[in-house]
Scaffold this active site. Structure first.
Site, mmCIF file in Angstrom:
data_model
loop_
_atom_site.group_PDB
_atom_site.id
_atom_site.type_symbol
_atom_site.label_atom_id
_atom_site.label_comp_id
_atom_site.label_asym_id
_atom_site.label_seq_id
_atom_site.Cartn_x
_atom_site.Cartn_y
_atom_site.Cartn_z
ATOM 1 N N GLU A 24 -67.691 -65.116 13.713
ATOM 2 C CA GLU A 24 -69.176 -64.655 13.137
ATOM 3 C C GLU A 24 -70.030 -64.038 14.358
ATOM 4 O O GLU A 24 -71.195 -64.376 14.661
ATOM 5 C CB GLU A 24 -69.998 -66.128 12.914
ATOM 6 C CG GLU A 24 -70.561 -65.633 11.241
ATOM 7 C CD GLU A 24 -70.944 -67.059 10.758
ATOM 8 O OE1 GLU A 24 -70.394 -67.843 10.101
ATOM 9 O OE2 GLU A 24 -72.361 -67.060 10.751
ATOM 10 N N TYR B 45 -72.558 -55.717 5.790
ATOM 11 C CA TYR B 45 -72.339 -57.029 6.388
ATOM 12 C C TYR B 45 -70.734 -57.167 7.158
ATOM 13 O O TYR B 45 -70.188 -56.964 6.683
ATOM 14 C CB TYR B 45 -72.599 -58.215 5.578
ATOM 15 C CG TYR B 45 -72.373 -59.392 6.307
ATOM 16 C CD1 TYR B 45 -73.392 -60.122 7.166
ATOM 17 C CD2 TYR B 45 -71.113 -60.205 6.365
ATOM 18 C CE1 TYR B 45 -73.291 -61.175 7.804
ATOM 19 C CE2 TYR B 45 -70.958 -61.286 7.389
ATOM 20 C CZ TYR B 45 -72.132 -61.921 7.931
ATOM 21 O OH TYR B 45 -71.914 -63.043 8.578
ATOM 22 N N GLU C 63 -68.703 -58.668 10.656
ATOM 23 C CA GLU C 63 -68.318 -59.797 11.923
ATOM 24 C C GLU C 63 -67.354 -59.092 12.800
ATOM 25 O O GLU C 63 -66.463 -58.302 12.315
ATOM 26 C CB GLU C 63 -67.998 -61.118 11.146
ATOM 27 C CG GLU C 63 -69.364 -61.716 10.487
ATOM 28 C CD GLU C 63 -68.522 -63.006 9.874
ATOM 29 O OE1 GLU C 63 -67.497 -63.605 10.300
ATOM 30 O OE2 GLU C 63 -69.367 -63.541 9.008
ATOM 31 N N HIS D 253 -61.715 -66.036 9.770
ATOM 32 C CA HIS D 253 -62.817 -66.510 9.352
ATOM 33 C C HIS D 253 -62.834 -66.025 7.940
ATOM 34 O O HIS D 253 -63.173 -64.963 7.293
ATOM 35 C CB HIS D 253 -64.080 -66.041 9.995
ATOM 36 C CG HIS D 253 -65.375 -66.661 9.239
ATOM 37 N ND1 HIS D 253 -66.706 -66.063 9.515
ATOM 38 C CD2 HIS D 253 -65.667 -67.652 8.761
ATOM 39 C CE1 HIS D 253 -67.405 -66.569 8.726
ATOM 40 N NE2 HIS D 253 -67.008 -67.676 8.459
ATOM 41 N N ASP E 23 -62.214 -70.325 11.224
ATOM 42 C CA ASP E 23 -63.099 -71.282 10.334
ATOM 43 C C ASP E 23 -62.354 -70.659 8.882
ATOM 44 O O ASP E 23 -62.714 -69.755 8.229
ATOM 45 C CB ASP E 23 -64.444 -70.704 10.299
ATOM 46 C CG ASP E 23 -65.357 -71.180 9.058
ATOM 47 O OD1 ASP E 23 -64.651 -72.095 8.307
ATOM 48 O OD2 ASP E 23 -66.607 -71.052 9.002
ATOM 49 N N ASP F 59 -62.417 -75.910 9.956
ATOM 50 C CA ASP F 59 -61.884 -74.928 10.730
ATOM 51 C C ASP F 59 -60.607 -75.796 11.249
ATOM 52 O O ASP F 59 -60.653 -76.964 11.388
ATOM 53 C CB ASP F 59 -62.930 -75.151 12.366
ATOM 54 C CG ASP F 59 -64.169 -74.601 11.676
ATOM 55 O OD1 ASP F 59 -64.540 -73.488 12.353
ATOM 56 O OD2 ASP F 59 -65.006 -75.327 11.326
ATOM 57 N N HIS G 228 -71.130 -75.245 13.550
ATOM 58 C CA HIS G 228 -69.794 -75.728 13.336
ATOM 59 C C HIS G 228 -69.482 -76.283 14.744
ATOM 60 O O HIS G 228 -69.943 -75.745 15.855
ATOM 61 C CB HIS G 228 -68.817 -74.385 13.080
ATOM 62 C CG HIS G 228 -68.509 -73.983 11.714
ATOM 63 N ND1 HIS G 228 -67.645 -74.276 10.946
ATOM 64 C CD2 HIS G 228 -69.401 -73.235 10.988
ATOM 65 C CE1 HIS G 228 -67.792 -73.850 9.830
ATOM 66 N NE2 HIS G 228 -68.928 -73.056 9.731
#
Ligand SMILES: *[C@@H]1O[C@H](CO)[C@@H](O)[C@H](O)[C@H]1NC(C)=O
Length: 303
Positions: free
Chosen positions: A57, A95, A97, A152, A186, A231, A269
């Site tokens: 992230e 969006y 990451e 992720h 994750d 995770d 997390h």
């Protein structure tokens, strides 16, 4: 302590040559987060424990937050040099990451890397953020070739994405003939995103060559009100399994004496981490020599 004291400790402590690999969803990690000194300090404390840490992230297309993080990790008076490998921005729309691996350059050599194409004809574009895979050599362990697969998942498609990690596995095996592979990150592998029933149908779960080191009862969430094993770390390969010492979550709320609110400023997390044994063949003789040195030292110094 006599001048050779540090050497003595080195010989006595088997952990010195072991290696820790971590995965940390650092929740919206970017310039804003590292601009807060108290938050950056905690992140540095977390990362200093790891020889390799996969950050997820990450929102840092300009690389400024990562540069600041490395600057904080590599303070002038510290000897070890941290380096990083960043994936390109990954996502289906605006969006995006990144995956960022931060690692100690004296313990880890990155030998290769690639982005999984995610164009399997039967299952195209399954990953919201396709794995950016790196291959490392870990000279302080018996493992000279390890492949790290970051993931992720999008919570809404967690099951399909975890299942597709098996195709990633086949891709890696075909490309590199790799014998030791670690999936980490994750996965959103719990609570409402992954039921027990769904989980049992996943190839990464049902095929017993894969070992889930972070179990279903783990809680990787910082919030007191949630208890979910999102995770995970999953390993494949005999050499790798043989040197897995332990795996756990790192509860930085407790370990660093933070309040829940302070911890949540850092992330929602907890990192998950695995310790690998190092220097296996040397270990027992090291400890013996160390113990006798300690005995000799004790006798020499006692009044
Ligand atoms: C982490 O530590 C805090 C503070 O001791 C505790 O309240 C919380 O339950 C712990 N969480 C997990 C997942 O272990």
């Amino acid at each position: 302590m006599p001048p050779w004291g540090p050497l003595l400790l080195l010989l006595l402590c088997p952990c010195v040559c072991a290696l820790k690999i971590c995965a940390f969803n650092a929740q919206h990690f970017g310039e804003k987060k590292v601009a807060k000194d108290h938050v950056l300090t905690v992140i540095v404390q977390i990362l200093r424990r790891c020889d390799i840490c996969l950050l997820q992230e990450v929102h840092d297309t300009k690389g400024l937050a990562t540069a600041k993080l490395l600057g904080a990790l590599n303070r002038p008076h510290t000897s070890d040099l941290f380096l990083s490998v960043s994936s390109p921005p990954l996502g289906r729309n605006a969006y995006v990451e990144q995956y960022v691996f931060v690692y100690r350059s004296d313990k880890v050599k990155v030998t290769d890397q690639y982005k999984y194409a995610d164009n399997d004809p039967s299952n195209p574009d399954v990953f919201a953020r396709e794995p950016y895979i790196i291959r490392v050599s870990l000279p302080s362990t018996a493992l000279l070739d390890l492949v790290l697969v970051p993931q992720h998942t999008d919570p809404d498609t967690a099951a399909a994405e975890i299942n597709a990690l098996y195709d990633v596995f086949l891709d890696i095996r075909g490309r590199w003939r790799a014998e030791n592979i670690m999936f980490l990150g994750d996965f959103n592998a719990g609570c409402k995103y992954l039921s027990k029933k769904k989980r049992s149908s996943l190839r990464l779960y049902s095929d017993l060559v894969f070992h889930w080191l972070i179990g279903d009862s783990a809680d990787t969430t910082v919030r007191e009100s949630t208890n979910c094993p999102y995770d995970r770390i999953v390993v494949y390969g005999k050499e790798l399994q043989d040197i897995v010492h332990s795996a756990t979550i790192y509860n930085f709320t407790r370990e660093l004496g933070l309040s829940e609110a302070q911890a949540l400023e850092v992330s929602d997390h907890y990192p998950v981490e695995v310790d690998l044994d190092g220097c296996e063949r040397l270990l027992s003789s090291c400890s013996l020599i160390g113990l006798s040195l300690l005995a000799a030292c004790g006798m020499g110094l006692s009044p």
